[in-house]
Design a protein around this motif. Structure first.
Motif, mmCIF file in Angstrom:
data_model
loop_
_atom_site.group_PDB
_atom_site.id
_atom_site.type_symbol
_atom_site.label_atom_id
_atom_site.label_comp_id
_atom_site.label_asym_id
_atom_site.label_seq_id
_atom_site.Cartn_x
_atom_site.Cartn_y
_atom_site.Cartn_z
ATOM 1 N N VAL A 156 -8.953 -12.107 -2.535
ATOM 2 C CA VAL A 156 -9.801 -11.594 -1.450
ATOM 3 C C VAL A 156 -10.922 -10.751 -2.049
ATOM 4 O O VAL A 156 -12.077 -10.837 -1.642
ATOM 5 N N LYS A 157 -10.558 -9.955 -3.048
ATOM 6 C CA LYS A 157 -11.565 -9.110 -3.685
ATOM 7 C C LYS A 157 -12.678 -9.971 -4.282
ATOM 8 O O LYS A 157 -13.861 -9.735 -4.053
ATOM 9 N N SER A 158 -12.294 -11.027 -5.022
ATOM 10 C CA SER A 158 -13.343 -11.835 -5.639
ATOM 11 C C SER A 158 -14.128 -12.633 -4.587
ATOM 12 O O SER A 158 -15.323 -12.860 -4.740
ATOM 13 N N ALA A 196 -5.346 -4.904 -5.252
ATOM 14 C CA ALA A 196 -4.462 -5.218 -6.375
ATOM 15 C C ALA A 196 -3.489 -6.329 -5.972
ATOM 16 O O ALA A 196 -3.095 -7.161 -6.787
ATOM 17 N N LEU A 197 -3.119 -6.345 -4.691
ATOM 18 C CA LEU A 197 -2.211 -7.382 -4.200
ATOM 19 C C LEU A 197 -2.963 -8.683 -3.931
ATOM 20 O O LEU A 197 -2.535 -9.765 -4.320
ATOM 21 N N GLU A 210 -6.918 4.881 -1.927
ATOM 22 C CA GLU A 210 -5.738 4.308 -2.577
ATOM 23 C C GLU A 210 -5.241 3.068 -1.837
ATOM 24 O O GLU A 210 -4.902 2.060 -2.459
ATOM 25 N N PHE A 211 -5.209 3.149 -0.498
ATOM 26 C CA PHE A 211 -4.778 1.992 0.296
ATOM 27 C C PHE A 211 -5.637 0.773 -0.043
ATOM 28 O O PHE A 211 -5.127 -0.325 -0.244
ATOM 29 N N ILE A 212 -6.948 0.981 -0.072
ATOM 30 C CA ILE A 212 -7.856 -0.142 -0.313
ATOM 31 C C ILE A 212 -7.665 -0.690 -1.729
ATOM 32 O O ILE A 212 -7.631 -1.901 -1.941
ATOM 33 N N ASN A 213 -7.492 0.215 -2.689
ATOM 34 C CA ASN A 213 -7.250 -0.235 -4.072
ATOM 35 C C ASN A 213 -5.948 -1.021 -4.193
ATOM 36 O O ASN A 213 -5.889 -2.049 -4.866
ATOM 37 N N HIS A 214 -4.891 -0.525 -3.519
ATOM 38 C CA HIS A 214 -3.613 -1.234 -3.531
ATOM 39 C C HIS A 214 -3.752 -2.609 -2.891
ATOM 40 O O HIS A 214 -3.168 -3.584 -3.357
ATOM 41 N N ILE A 233 0.825 -1.222 0.000
ATOM 42 C CA ILE A 233 0.000 0.000 0.000
ATOM 43 C C ILE A 233 0.853 1.264 0.000
ATOM 44 O O ILE A 233 0.440 2.288 -0.516
ATOM 45 N N PHE A 234 2.081 1.176 0.555
ATOM 46 C CA PHE A 234 2.951 2.367 0.527
ATOM 47 C C PHE A 234 3.912 2.330 -0.653
ATOM 48 O O PHE A 234 4.694 3.244 -0.854
ATOM 49 N N ASN A 235 3.856 1.204 -1.394
ATOM 50 C CA ASN A 235 4.667 1.084 -2.589
ATOM 51 C C ASN A 235 6.157 1.264 -2.287
ATOM 52 O O ASN A 235 6.837 2.062 -2.923
ATOM 53 N N VAL A 236 6.645 0.524 -1.263
ATOM 54 C CA VAL A 236 8.069 0.613 -0.907
ATOM 55 C C VAL A 236 8.640 -0.800 -0.761
ATOM 56 O O VAL A 236 7.890 -1.779 -0.749
ATOM 57 N N PHE A 237 9.967 -0.901 -0.633
ATOM 58 C CA PHE A 237 10.584 -2.204 -0.377
ATOM 59 C C PHE A 237 10.315 -2.616 1.068
ATOM 60 O O PHE A 237 10.257 -1.763 1.955
#
Length: 412
Positions: A282-284, A277-278, A270-274, A225-229
Motif C-alpha cells: 500500500v505504501k509503494s 510496515a504491515l 506510530e500507528f501510521i508507521n506500523h 498497530i497495537f502490537n498484540v495478538f
C-alpha cells in the motif's frame, strides 16, 4: 476533443449513457414515504430542540438567537472568552470545525447537538413530506451524474447521500422510507468496497490475503498497530484500526488521525508507521500514485475515468498536499463508483429480461435499494448478489450483504 480516446469513448458509451436510462427509471419509480412516522418524529425533534436550546441558555447565562452566527460569536469569544480559532468577514467563526475543537466544554458540545437536530429536522424530517408527488404519492429524487469529481453519483431533492447513517437519528430517518403493501425493501451493500479496491490496485500481498481468506481486516490492522495478538483486540482497538484503514485511503495526516481518534500526535505517527510496515504494498502504491499524478497531471479509475489535478503544482503547501491526498483517494473512490454503476446497468437489464416486477428505487454510495414483491424475494436476492459481486474480475473477491425489511431502516 478529449472524448475520442478509446477508453473514454467506452466509458461514455458503455457506462454513462446506459446509466442515464437506469437513473431515469429510478427517478420515475420513486420511493414511498411514511408521512405519519415523520410527523411524529418532527414533534419529538421539536421537543429535543427546545430542551437543547434551554440547556444552552442556562449555560450561557442568557437568552440569545442560537441560529445567529454573530450573536453566537459574541457570546463565545467576547462574553465567555473562549479562545477564538478562526476569523471571518463578520468576526470570529463559529463553524462546525471551530465548535468541534472547543467541544471538550459542554456549551459548544451542546450547540453542535442543537445544530445537528435542527438540520435533520429541516432538511429531512420536515422536507420529505413536502417532496411527495401528489400523483404518485412517492418521492422522486433527482440523480446527478456529472457533479462529483470522483464519478460518484449525487442526488438532490432529497439529497439521499447525506443522510447521516452513523447516528441513531440518521438511521431513524431511514425508517420513513417504506415499501408498498405486499412488498419489501431489499438493500444490497458492498462490504468494505474501498478497502477491497485498495487491495486490488495496490496488489498488497497482506491486504489481498486477508480478503481472499475472509479475515477481519480491521482486527488484522489492530493487531499490528497495537502490537498484540489478534485474540487480545477489543472493540475500541478495532474502531481505531478502522479509522486508520479508512484514513490511509484518504491520505490522512498524523495530525488528522490524532484528532479523529483522540490520540497523541506521537501515537498517530506510530500507528501510521506500523500500518505501512504491515502493508508495504500500500505504501509503494501511494508513492507510485502520487509520482504518476505529478507526471501526468491526472489520475484514473479502473474504467479510466480521469480526474485532472492542477493543484499538484501549487506553490501553496496545503493545496499541494490536498491534491496529493486526492490523487490517492480518487482511484479508490472513483473505481467503487465505476463498479456500482456497471452493476446497476446489469441488474436493470436482468430485471427486464426476466420480466420481474421488482424496482430499483435508491442508490447511496455503495448501496442499492429495491422494492420487491414478496414472491420475488429469493430470485431478487440471488440476482442482485450475483451481478454486484461478479461485476468485474478483481484480484480479490467482492462481497455484498443483503437485508430485507418493510422499511429502509430495517433493511439494514
Amino acid at each position: 476533443g478529449i472524448i475520442d480516446k478509446d477508453a473514454l469513448v467506452s466509458l461514455l458509451n458503455n457506462v454513462e449513457l446506459p446509466l442515464a436510462e437506469v437513473l431515469a427509471e429510478i427517478e420515475i419509480n420513486g420511493v414511498k414515504i411514511n408521512k405519519n412516522f415523520l410527523k411524529k418524529m418532527s414533534q419529538d425533534l421539536q421537543k429535543d430542540i427546545s430542551l437543547s436550546a434551554q440547556k444552552i441558555y442556562d449555560m450561557a447565562g442568557e437568552k440569545f438567537n442560537i441560529n445567529s452566527p454573530k450573536q453566537l460569536s459574541e457570546l463565545l469569544f467576547e462574553k465567555l472568552k473562549f479562545p477564538p480559532l478562526k476569523k471571518n468577514k463578520t468576526g470570529y467563526s463559529t463553524d462546525m470545525r471551530v465548535l468541534e475543537q472547543l467541544s471538550t466544554h459542554p456549551l459548544p458540545a451542546e450547540i453542535i447537538l442543537y445544530r445537528q437536530l435542527s438540520k435533520l429536522k429541516s432538511t429531512y424530517v420536515d422536507a420529505l413530506p413536502l417532496l411527495i408527488n401528489s400523483k404518485t404519492g412517492r418521492i422522486h429524487t433527482s440523480f446527478n451524474q456529472t457533479v462529483t469529481a470522483t464519478g460518484r453519483l449525487s442526488s438532490s431533492n432529497p439529497n439521499l447521500q447525506n443522510i447521516p447513517i452513523r447516528t441513531e437519528l440518521g438511521r431513524k430517518i431511514r425508517k420513513a422510507f417504506i415499501a408498498e403493501k405486499n412488498h419489501r425493501l431489499l438493500s444490497a451493500d458492498y462490504s468494505q468496497i474501498e478497502l477491497r479496491i485498495l487491495a486490488h490496485l495496490s496488489e498488497d500481498e497482506v491486504l489481498m490475503g486477508a480478503f481472499k481468506k475472509g479475515e477481519d481486516i480491521h482486527a488484522q490492522t489492530a493487531a499490528k498497530i497495537f502490537n498484540v495478538f489478534p485474540n487480545m483486540i477489543d472493540s475500541n482497538m478495532r474502531r481505531m484500526a478502522k479509522a486508520v484503514n479508512f484514513g490511509i485511503i484518504y491520505g490522512i495526516s498524523p495530525f488528522g488521525l490524532s484528532k479523529n481518534i483522540k490520540v497523541s500526535l506521537k501515537e498517530a505517527k506510530e500507528f501510521i508507521n506500523h500500518y505501512f510496515a504491515l502493508y508495504k504494498g500500500v505504501k509503494s502504491y501511494i508513492e507510485r500514485t502520487i509520482t504518476d499524478a505529478h507526471k501526468n497531471g491526472y489520475v484514473t479509475t479502473i474504467l479510466n475515468r480521469r480526474r485532472y489535478l492542477p493543484e499538484l503544482n501549487s506553490k501553496n503547501k496545503q493545496m499541494k498536499e490536498f491534491a496529493e491526498r486526492t490523487a490517492v483517494n480518487t482511484p479508490v473512490q472513483g473505481s467503487a463508483a465505476d463498479l456500482i454503476k456497471i452493476a446497476m446497468i446489469n441488474i436493470s437489464r436482468d430485471i427486464k429480461n426476466k420480466n420481474l416486477k421488482s424496482k430499483m428505487i435508491l442508490q447511496v454510495h455503495d448501496e442499492l435499494v429495491f422494492e420487491i414483491p414478496e414472491a420475488e424475494k429469493k430470485s431478487m436476492v440471488d440476482l442482485v448478489k450475483k451481478e454486484m459481486e461478479g461485476v468485474m474480475e478483481l484480484k480479490i473477491p467482492l462481497i455484498v450483504d443483503t437485508y430485507i425489511g418493510k422499511h429502509w431502516g430495517e433493511a439494514h
